[in-house]
Design a protein around this motif. Structure first.
Motif, mmCIF file in Angstrom:
data_model
loop_
_atom_site.group_PDB
_atom_site.id
_atom_site.type_symbol
_atom_site.label_atom_id
_atom_site.label_comp_id
_atom_site.label_asym_id
_atom_site.label_seq_id
_atom_site.Cartn_x
_atom_site.Cartn_y
_atom_site.Cartn_z
ATOM 1 N N UNK A 176 27.451 27.465 24.462
ATOM 2 C CA UNK A 176 27.260 26.055 24.118
ATOM 3 C C UNK A 176 26.638 25.912 22.736
ATOM 4 N N UNK A 177 25.671 26.769 22.422
ATOM 5 C CA UNK A 177 25.004 26.687 21.114
ATOM 6 C C UNK A 177 26.012 26.827 19.980
ATOM 7 N N UNK A 178 26.948 27.774 20.106
ATOM 8 C CA UNK A 178 27.917 27.999 19.049
ATOM 9 C C UNK A 178 29.017 26.933 19.015
ATOM 10 N N UNK A 179 29.339 26.356 20.166
ATOM 11 C CA UNK A 179 30.501 25.467 20.268
ATOM 12 C C UNK A 179 30.191 24.006 20.012
ATOM 13 N N UNK A 180 28.943 23.606 20.240
ATOM 14 C CA UNK A 180 28.608 22.187 20.295
ATOM 15 C C UNK A 180 28.830 21.466 18.975
ATOM 16 N N UNK A 181 28.805 22.190 17.864
ATOM 17 C CA UNK A 181 28.986 21.530 16.574
ATOM 18 C C UNK A 181 30.373 20.915 16.414
ATOM 19 N N UNK A 182 31.343 21.382 17.206
ATOM 20 C CA UNK A 182 32.709 20.864 17.095
ATOM 21 C C UNK A 182 32.889 19.540 17.837
ATOM 22 N N UNK A 183 31.944 19.190 18.708
ATOM 23 C CA UNK A 183 31.995 17.900 19.411
ATOM 24 C C UNK A 183 30.576 17.540 19.830
ATOM 25 N N UNK A 184 29.715 17.235 18.860
ATOM 26 C CA UNK A 184 28.291 17.032 19.166
ATOM 27 C C UNK A 184 28.019 15.860 20.092
ATOM 28 N N UNK A 185 28.928 14.880 20.132
ATOM 29 C CA UNK A 185 28.686 13.717 20.978
ATOM 30 C C UNK A 185 29.254 13.880 22.384
ATOM 31 N N UNK A 186 29.911 14.995 22.643
ATOM 32 C CA UNK A 186 30.528 15.212 23.955
ATOM 33 C C UNK A 186 29.456 15.545 24.991
ATOM 34 N N UNK A 187 29.859 15.584 26.251
ATOM 35 C CA UNK A 187 28.972 15.914 27.368
ATOM 36 C C UNK A 187 29.192 17.387 27.729
ATOM 37 N N UNK A 188 28.105 18.150 27.823
ATOM 38 C CA UNK A 188 28.195 19.591 27.984
ATOM 39 C C UNK A 188 27.485 20.041 29.254
ATOM 40 N N UNK A 189 27.977 21.108 29.839
ATOM 41 C CA UNK A 189 27.329 21.687 31.010
ATOM 42 C C UNK A 189 27.526 23.195 31.017
ATOM 43 N N UNK A 190 26.536 23.910 31.539
ATOM 44 C CA UNK A 190 26.592 25.374 31.608
ATOM 45 C C UNK A 190 26.552 25.812 33.063
ATOM 46 N N UNK A 191 27.597 26.521 33.469
ATOM 47 C CA UNK A 191 27.655 27.154 34.789
ATOM 48 C C UNK A 191 28.247 28.542 34.580
ATOM 49 N N UNK A 192 27.611 29.585 35.084
ATOM 50 C CA UNK A 192 28.173 30.921 34.866
ATOM 51 C C UNK A 192 29.520 31.089 35.533
ATOM 52 N N UNK A 193 30.232 32.088 35.089
ATOM 53 C CA UNK A 193 31.533 32.400 35.659
ATOM 54 C C UNK A 193 31.362 32.770 37.127
ATOM 55 N N UNK A 194 32.256 32.266 37.974
ATOM 56 C CA UNK A 194 32.205 32.630 39.383
ATOM 57 C C UNK A 194 32.936 33.949 39.591
ATOM 58 N N UNK A 195 32.243 34.899 40.183
ATOM 59 C CA UNK A 195 32.816 36.220 40.430
ATOM 60 C C UNK A 195 32.886 36.447 41.935
ATOM 61 N N UNK A 196 34.043 36.869 42.403
ATOM 62 C CA UNK A 196 34.201 37.180 43.823
ATOM 63 C C UNK A 196 33.525 38.521 44.097
ATOM 64 N N UNK A 197 32.261 38.475 44.467
ATOM 65 C CA UNK A 197 31.504 39.711 44.670
ATOM 66 C C UNK A 197 31.834 40.389 45.995
ATOM 67 N N UNK A 198 32.593 39.712 46.875
ATOM 68 C CA UNK A 198 32.884 40.309 48.187
ATOM 69 C C UNK A 198 33.668 41.609 48.052
ATOM 70 N N UNK A 199 34.530 41.701 47.039
ATOM 71 C CA UNK A 199 35.336 42.916 46.891
ATOM 72 C C UNK A 199 34.503 44.107 46.435
ATOM 73 N N UNK A 200 33.249 43.858 46.046
ATOM 74 C CA UNK A 200 32.378 44.941 45.605
ATOM 75 C C UNK A 200 31.356 45.336 46.671
ATOM 76 N N UNK A 201 31.419 44.683 47.838
ATOM 77 C CA UNK A 201 30.446 45.004 48.883
ATOM 78 C C UNK A 201 30.645 46.416 49.404
ATOM 79 N N UNK A 202 31.905 46.824 49.544
ATOM 80 C CA UNK A 202 32.214 48.182 49.983
ATOM 81 C C UNK A 202 33.084 48.833 48.916
ATOM 82 N N UNK A 203 32.480 49.656 48.100
ATOM 83 C CA UNK A 203 33.184 50.259 46.970
ATOM 84 C C UNK A 203 34.021 51.451 47.426
#
Length: 416
Positions: A176-203
């Motif tokens: 967001x810090x790097x991108x916001x200058x291209x649309x400073x008046x826009x509405x911004x939100x930060x949510x991390x990428x969703x990762x399906x961790x279930x496939x890593x429960x049993x390696x």
């Protein structure tokens, strides 16, 4: 992945991604995981795409409305994009319009997709809120590539796409810090990428990788690069760093996994040859599914010497496989990765070599705890636990749903 969203009203969410082809990079994996999780949480999720190559086969049943597919996304295939600007056809726009009308919120992915201009305009005309996920593509490094073309694109509709979004979604504060200058008046939100961790429960363990790539079991450390092989990923830095490291670790092996243009792959092979380390570098192509997880496990260190990365999903995958990670300050989530024990370094071959040398020498010279556990194993276990807590799917899903509710409230307020 088990349903994990907290009880709330079901949402009808429409995602649009031109091509579901995992060879195109981490954006595709990120979209597949988030639509799957939202559908399993009881929300009505539709994915529009012109190429459903890597959509799970079971999702096609959702289109038929079978009972078994009630918790799956519905995939709606569209015709090919057309023309030099790769825009959706009139017939596809009619199909898209019907789905936009039926949705509570529309979710678009990446700012540089010309057909997103069509969908953003349509959503605005139909008074439907849309969320735009940048996927790192407004980061400084990315914007500097073909800058004049991107500046022209913004003037011809890209800025409007940003400003009319109900929310612009970033996956890290640094993005967001790097991108916001291209649309400073826009509405911004930060949510991390969703990762399906279930496939890593049993390696799966290392055996599959060692059977497919027997040299993994030969003496010496194994470094793994696994990603789309592109100039920005810094494979040249890794090869140059390996040439420096072989003085201390002559049996070092570097495994380079992922798709790439044949001409560029040949340049990398020639680079290794000129440096006299062809025997240390192994190109293994695209690796998928359980073999990919096994290869992560078999590696001593995962290395991503990239110039720029938004979420760096492969680093997260490696950490979930108990593999220590070394990457650069070019990754937007470097602070989060560092919190889990990842080694973060400057974006040059010398720094990559120095960081790896320290990491490997410590592993060679040290033992910790009474179990004589190696420092690399300890670092890998710490990373896995950190990612499981930081990217807990229940938390991330609920953050994404709140982002959607924010977009809906914004549109309902009559703001524009």
């Amino acid at each position: 992945m088990e349903p994990f969203s907290e009880p709330r009203r079901p949402l009808r969410c429409l995602h649009y991604l031109p091509a579901v082809d995992e060879e195109l990079g981490g954006v595709v994996r990120a979209v597949l995981d988030v639509v799957s999780a939202l559908a399993e949480g009881g929300h009505e999720i539709t994915l529009l795409t012109h190429d459903a190559k890597d959509c799970p086969e079971s999702w096609s049943d959702a289109t038929q409305g079978s009972t078994e597919s009630a918790s799956l996304p519905q995939v709606v295939p569209l015709g090919p994009l057309s023309g030099p600007l790769q825009r959706a056809s009139a017939s596809d726009l009619q199909i898209i319009s019907e789905h936009v009308r039926a949705s509570d919120v529309v979710h678009l992915h990446t700012p540089w997709t010309p057909s997103n201009l069509q969908l953003g305009k349509m959503a605005t005309q139909l008074n439907k809120p849309y969320v735009l996920t940048l996927h790192g593509m407004l980061d400084d490094w990315c914007f500097a590539r073909r800058k004049w073309k991107k500046a022209m694109y913004l003037r011809m509709g890209g800025t409007r796409l940003l400003e009319q979004a109900a929310v612009i979604h970033c996956t890290a504060q640094e993005e967001q810090r790097q991108s916001q200058k291209h649309a400073p008046a826009a509405r911004w939100g930060v949510v991390p990428c969703l990762v399906d961790t279930s496939q890593y429960q049993s390696l799966p363990g290392e055996a599959d990788a060692r059977a497919n790539f027997p040299q993994l079991s030969e003496p010496g450390y194994n470094l793994l690069f696994l990603s789309r092989i592109d100039v920005k990923k810094g494979v040249e830095r890794l090869i140059d760093a390996a040439a420096s490291l072989t003085a201390d670790f002559p049996d070092l092996k570097v495994w380079i996994a992922g798709p790439g243009e044949p001409g560029y792959l040949e340049q990398l092979k020639q680079r290794a040859h000129r440096l006299g380390i062809s025997g240390n570098i192994h190109f293994v192509g695209m690796v998928r599914d359980q073999l990919k997880l096994s290869l992560y496990q078999a590696a001593d260190v995962f290395v991503l010497p990239t110039s720029q990365e938004n979420f760096g999903l492969v680093s997260v995958e490696a950490m979930l496989c108990n593999t220590p990670v070394m990457t650069t300050f070019g990754v937007d989530i470097w602070k989060e990765l560092e919190g889990g024990g990842a080694v973060i370094t400057e974006i040059n071959a010398g720094s990559v070599a120095d960081s790896l040398r320290t990491l490997l020498k410590n592993a060679s010279d040290e033992t910790i705890d009474n179990n004589q556990q190696s420092s690399l194993l300890s670092r890998g276990q710490r990373g896995r636990q950190h990612v499981l807590e930081w990217l807990d799917p229940r938390s991330v899903v609920n953050q994404m749903l709140e982002l959607y509710e924010q977009a809906i409230r914004f549109k309902s307020s009559g703001a524009s």
